[in-house]
Scaffold this active site. Structure first.
Site, short mmCIF file in Angstrom:
data_model
loop_
_atom_site.label_atom_id
_atom_site.label_comp_id
_atom_site.label_asym_id
_atom_site.label_seq_id
_atom_site.Cartn_x
_atom_site.Cartn_y
_atom_site.Cartn_z
CB ALA A 196 -0.88 -0.02 1.24
N GLY B 270 0.62 -5.04 0.87
CA GLY B 270 -0.57 -5.13 0.00
C GLY B 270 -0.27 -5.75 -1.35
CD GLU C 208 -2.11 -7.77 2.84
OE1 GLU C 208 -1.90 -6.58 2.53
OE2 GLU C 208 -2.61 -8.09 3.93
CD GLU D 110 1.77 -5.58 5.65
OE1 GLU D 110 2.63 -6.46 5.88
OE2 GLU D 110 0.92 -5.68 4.74
N1 CO8 Z 1 4.61 3.18 -0.59
C1 CO8 Z 1 5.00 4.34 -1.16
N2 CO8 Z 1 6.15 4.48 -1.85
C2 CO8 Z 1 6.94 3.41 -1.95
C3 CO8 Z 1 6.61 2.16 -1.40
C4 CO8 Z 1 5.37 2.07 -0.68
N3 CO8 Z 1 4.92 0.92 -0.16
N4 CO8 Z 1 7.59 1.30 -1.67
C5 CO8 Z 1 8.50 1.96 -2.38
N5 CO8 Z 1 8.12 3.24 -2.55
C6 CO8 Z 1 8.84 4.31 -3.25
C7 CO8 Z 1 9.98 4.84 -2.42
O1 CO8 Z 1 9.52 5.77 -1.46
C8 CO8 Z 1 10.85 5.45 -3.48
O2 CO8 Z 1 10.30 6.69 -3.87
P1 CO8 Z 1 11.22 8.05 -3.79
O3 CO8 Z 1 12.31 7.78 -4.79
O4 CO8 Z 1 10.26 9.11 -4.20
O5 CO8 Z 1 11.72 8.13 -2.40
C9 CO8 Z 1 10.66 4.50 -4.67
O6 CO8 Z 1 9.46 3.79 -4.41
C10 CO8 Z 1 11.77 3.50 -4.80
O7 CO8 Z 1 11.91 2.85 -3.57
P2 CO8 Z 1 13.31 2.65 -2.81
O8 CO8 Z 1 14.22 3.80 -3.12
O9 CO8 Z 1 13.03 2.37 -1.37
O10 CO8 Z 1 13.85 1.33 -3.57
P3 CO8 Z 1 14.83 0.24 -3.01
O11 CO8 Z 1 15.16 -0.62 -4.18
O12 CO8 Z 1 15.94 0.85 -2.24
O13 CO8 Z 1 13.96 -0.61 -1.95
C11 CO8 Z 1 11.99 -1.79 -1.18
C12 CO8 Z 1 12.87 -1.36 -2.38
C13 CO8 Z 1 12.75 -2.77 -0.29
C14 CO8 Z 1 10.75 -2.47 -1.74
C15 CO8 Z 1 11.61 -0.55 -0.35
O14 CO8 Z 1 11.09 0.44 -1.23
C16 CO8 Z 1 10.57 -0.80 0.69
O15 CO8 Z 1 10.87 -1.35 1.73
N6 CO8 Z 1 9.32 -0.38 0.44
C17 CO8 Z 1 8.23 -0.44 1.40
C18 CO8 Z 1 7.72 -1.85 1.55
C19 CO8 Z 1 6.64 -1.91 2.56
O16 CO8 Z 1 6.82 -1.58 3.74
N7 CO8 Z 1 5.45 -2.33 2.14
C20 CO8 Z 1 4.28 -2.47 2.99
C21 CO8 Z 1 3.48 -1.21 2.96
S1 CO8 Z 1 2.16 -1.24 4.13
C22 CO8 Z 1 0.97 -2.20 3.39
O17 CO8 Z 1 1.11 -2.67 2.30
C23 CO8 Z 1 -0.30 -2.36 4.17
C24 CO8 Z 1 -1.25 -3.32 3.49
C25 CO8 Z 1 -2.67 -3.05 3.91
C26 CO8 Z 1 -3.70 -3.45 2.86
C27 CO8 Z 1 -3.27 -3.14 1.48
C28 CO8 Z 1 -4.34 -2.86 0.51
C29 CO8 Z 1 -3.88 -2.50 -0.85
#
Ligand code: CO8
Length: 258
Positions: A65, A109, A112, A132
């Site tokens: 998400a 998400g 999921e 999460e």
């Molecule tokens: N949300 C928003 N932006 C994101 C997300 C995210 N989940 N994941 C990545 N991005 C963005 C980053 O902020 C970044 O943007 P910017 O350059 O503007 O800062 C861009 O994508 C590239 O990401 P990274 O620079 O972090 O790339 P890396 O290769 O270094 O890392 C990762 C990749 C490991 C995937 C890392 O981006 C990461 O950990 N992302 C977050 C993963 C996460 O925590 N996901 C769970 C989110 S919570 C959730 O999903 C709740 C579910 C509830 C129900 C869902 C219904 C749809």
């Protein structure tokens, strides 16, 4: 309809939906989820489409998400607007088969969403996770429920409690994905699987999806009875006659959805 965060191509009888927010690793914001729901509804209602494939990019199926969109919400807002509730119901209610073709990150998400599809074909570089816990929340669209049913309690607890990622090989071993293929062949493999399904009798296909889905909701005896009744009902179809005649005559069946 013109979409901005997904691409939809309909080839033959297959709708290929590609999540397309490359700058955010396909993070699922409300626009993308809205467009995905709309595209799924359209494909589900289309007379032409017989199978749906959802994919992302080589780097990410979806990294979860959208944290930027979610971060400022209060509990009251999340509850009153039923955060992700309508989308979960819409995606979960698609009747036609949906295949997830997952490369790269399928997190939160994203994992999921893949699990809401009927089966997952993974590229060798796929990474699944429910991170999460690192954000002070927990999964909200099946990460503690569908994942547990898919891989069992030990791995589901491990992934949800530690937030660690599972690679494609482990995911296949654990039963989360049905097959693993090289990344460059991922979409082709999923389209070929979809093509196979598209050529079956739609009656069988819809009944199979319904029956397997039912197995998660009912005691075994009820599920077996439901399956048996659906099985018996297929004998009212021309496709059952055609399928069995074709087998006995050693030819390919020509199903007509009748
Ligand atoms: N949300 C928003 N932006 C994101 C997300 C995210 N989940 N994941 C990545 N991005 C963005 C980053 O902020 C970044 O943007 P910017 O350059 O503007 O800062 C861009 O994508 C590239 O990401 P990274 O620079 O972090 O790339 P890396 O290769 O270094 O890392 C990762 C990749 C490991 C995937 C890392 O981006 C990461 O950990 N992302 C977050 C993963 C996460 O925590 N996901 C769970 C989110 S919570 C959730 O999903 C709740 C579910 C509830 C129900 C869902 C219904 C749809």
């Amino acid at each position: 309809m013109a979409y901005e965060t997904i691409k939809v191509q309909t080839e033959d009888n297959i709708a290929l939906i590609t999540l397309d927010r490359p700058d955010a690793l396909n993070a699922l914001n409300s626009q993308l989820l809205g467009e995905l729901c709309e595209a799924l509804k359209e494909a589900d209602e289309s007379d032409r489409v017989r199978c749906i494939v959802i994919t992302g990019s080589e780097k990410a199926f979806a990294a979860g998400a959208d944290v930027k969109e979610m971060a400022g919400k209060s509990y009251v807002e999340a509850y009153v607007e039923n955060l992700y509730g309508a989308e979960a119901e819409r995606i979960g209610s698609v009747r036609k088969p949906v295949i997830a073709a997952v490369a790269g990150y399928a997190l939160g998400g994203g994992c999921e969403l893949a699990m809401m599809c009927d089966f997952i074909i993974a590229a060798e570089n796929a990474k699944f996770g429910q991170p999460e816990v690192n954000l002070g929340i927990l999964a909200g669209m099946g990460g503690t429920q569908r994942l547990t049913r898919a891989v069992g309690k030990a791995k589901a607890m491990d992934m949800n409690l530690t937030g660690r990622f599972m690679d494609a090989e482990e995911a296949e071993r654990a039963g989360l994905v049905s097959r693993v293929v090289p990344a460059r062949k991922l979409v082709q493999e999923a389209m070929e699987a979809a093509e196979k399904i598209a050529h079956k009798s739609q009656l069988s296909v819809l009944a199979i999806k319904e029956s397997v889905g039912r197995s998660f909701e009912t005691p075994l005896s009820e599920g077996l009875l439901h399956e048996r009744r659906l099985f018996q009902a297929t004998f009212a179809s021309e496709d059952q006659t055609e399928g069995m005649d074709a087998f006995l005559e050693k030819r390919e069946p020509q199903f007509r959805d009748k």
